[in-house]
Design a protein around this motif. Structure first.
Motif, PDB file in Angstrom:
ATOM      1  N   UNK A 121       0.828  -1.205   0.000  1.00  0.00           N
ATOM      2  CA  UNK A 121       0.000   0.000   0.000  1.00  0.00           C
ATOM      3  C   UNK A 121       0.862   1.256   0.000  1.00  0.00           C
ATOM      4  N   UNK A 122       1.957   1.233   0.751  1.00  0.00           N
ATOM      5  CA  UNK A 122       2.858   2.386   0.788  1.00  0.00           C
ATOM      6  C   UNK A 122       3.466   2.618  -0.589  1.00  0.00           C
ATOM      7  N   UNK A 144       3.645   5.808  -5.556  1.00  0.00           N
ATOM      8  CA  UNK A 144       3.528   5.874  -7.014  1.00  0.00           C
ATOM      9  C   UNK A 144       2.402   6.807  -7.428  1.00  0.00           C
ATOM     10  N   UNK A 145       1.290   6.755  -6.724  1.00  0.00           N
ATOM     11  CA  UNK A 145       0.157   7.629  -7.032  1.00  0.00           C
ATOM     12  C   UNK A 145       0.536   9.093  -6.816  1.00  0.00           C
ATOM     13  N   UNK A 146       1.229   9.386  -5.716  1.00  0.00           N
ATOM     14  CA  UNK A 146       1.675  10.762  -5.452  1.00  0.00           C
ATOM     15  C   UNK A 146       2.631  11.240  -6.542  1.00  0.00           C
ATOM     16  N   UNK A 170       2.773  10.244  -9.676  1.00  0.00           N
ATOM     17  CA  UNK A 170       1.997  10.486 -10.905  1.00  0.00           C
ATOM     18  C   UNK A 170       1.210  11.780 -10.804  1.00  0.00           C
ATOM     19  N   UNK A 171       0.629  12.024  -9.617  1.00  0.00           N
ATOM     20  CA  UNK A 171      -0.154  13.248  -9.435  1.00  0.00           C
ATOM     21  C   UNK A 171       0.747  14.473  -9.502  1.00  0.00           C
ATOM     22  N   UNK A 172       1.947  14.378  -8.951  1.00  0.00           N
ATOM     23  CA  UNK A 172       2.894  15.504  -8.993  1.00  0.00           C
ATOM     24  C   UNK A 172       3.289  15.791 -10.442  1.00  0.00           C
ATOM     25  N   UNK A 173       3.492  14.745 -11.221  1.00  0.00           N
ATOM     26  CA  UNK A 173       3.846  14.906 -12.625  1.00  0.00           C
ATOM     27  C   UNK A 173       2.716  15.497 -13.441  1.00  0.00           C
ATOM     28  N   UNK A 174       1.483  15.127 -13.120  1.00  0.00           N
ATOM     29  CA  UNK A 174       0.326  15.644 -13.838  1.00  0.00           C
ATOM     30  C   UNK A 174       0.068  17.104 -13.519  1.00  0.00           C
ATOM     31  N   UNK A 175       0.473  17.527 -12.327  1.00  0.00           N
ATOM     32  CA  UNK A 175       0.228  18.927 -11.918  1.00  0.00           C
ATOM     33  C   UNK A 175       1.353  19.851 -12.341  1.00  0.00           C
ATOM     34  N   UNK A 176       2.395  19.324 -12.943  1.00  0.00           N
ATOM     35  CA  UNK A 176       3.538  20.169 -13.340  1.00  0.00           C
ATOM     36  C   UNK A 176       3.286  20.855 -14.653  1.00  0.00           C
TER      37      UNK A 176
END
Length: 96
Positions: free
Chosen positions: A80-81, A86-88, A90-96
């Motif tokens: 889970x960690x 990995x989700x964080x 991907x989200x950081x990359x999408x918000x860049x």
């Protein structure tokens, strides 16, 4: 298909509202009641079919646990960690 009459009592106000709502859908009250009855029977049949399936699935889990085929809490948390990380990312990359 044979047909039968189904008679029941209902409040006058409810009957009037139902009839008006049915007409608004270009349907008769009888057509809608038959539709409602079919849908109710279908839902009950699906629920009745779901119960044995669910019981089988639970028994599979119980049998696996009794046989020692389990995953430790630590392994679950580590997975889970990694998924959260990995989700964080991907989200950081999408918000860049």
């Amino acid at each position: 298909m044979s047909e039968t009459t189904f008679t029941f009592r209902v409040d006058d106000d409810l009957k009037e509202q139902f009839t008006a709502a049915a007409k608004g859908r270009d349907r008769s009250g009888a057509q809608l009641l038959r539709d409602f009855m079919r849908e109710f029977v279908k839902q009950q049949q699906e629920a009745d079919a779901h119960d044995p399936w669910f019981r089988r699935e639970v028994q599979i889990g119980i049998d696996a646990a009794n046989a020692g085929d389990v995953v430790s809490a630590e392994e679950v948390e580590a997975e889970a960690a990694a998924w959260r990380s990995e989700t964080r990312r991907k989200m950081a990359g999408a918000n860049s």
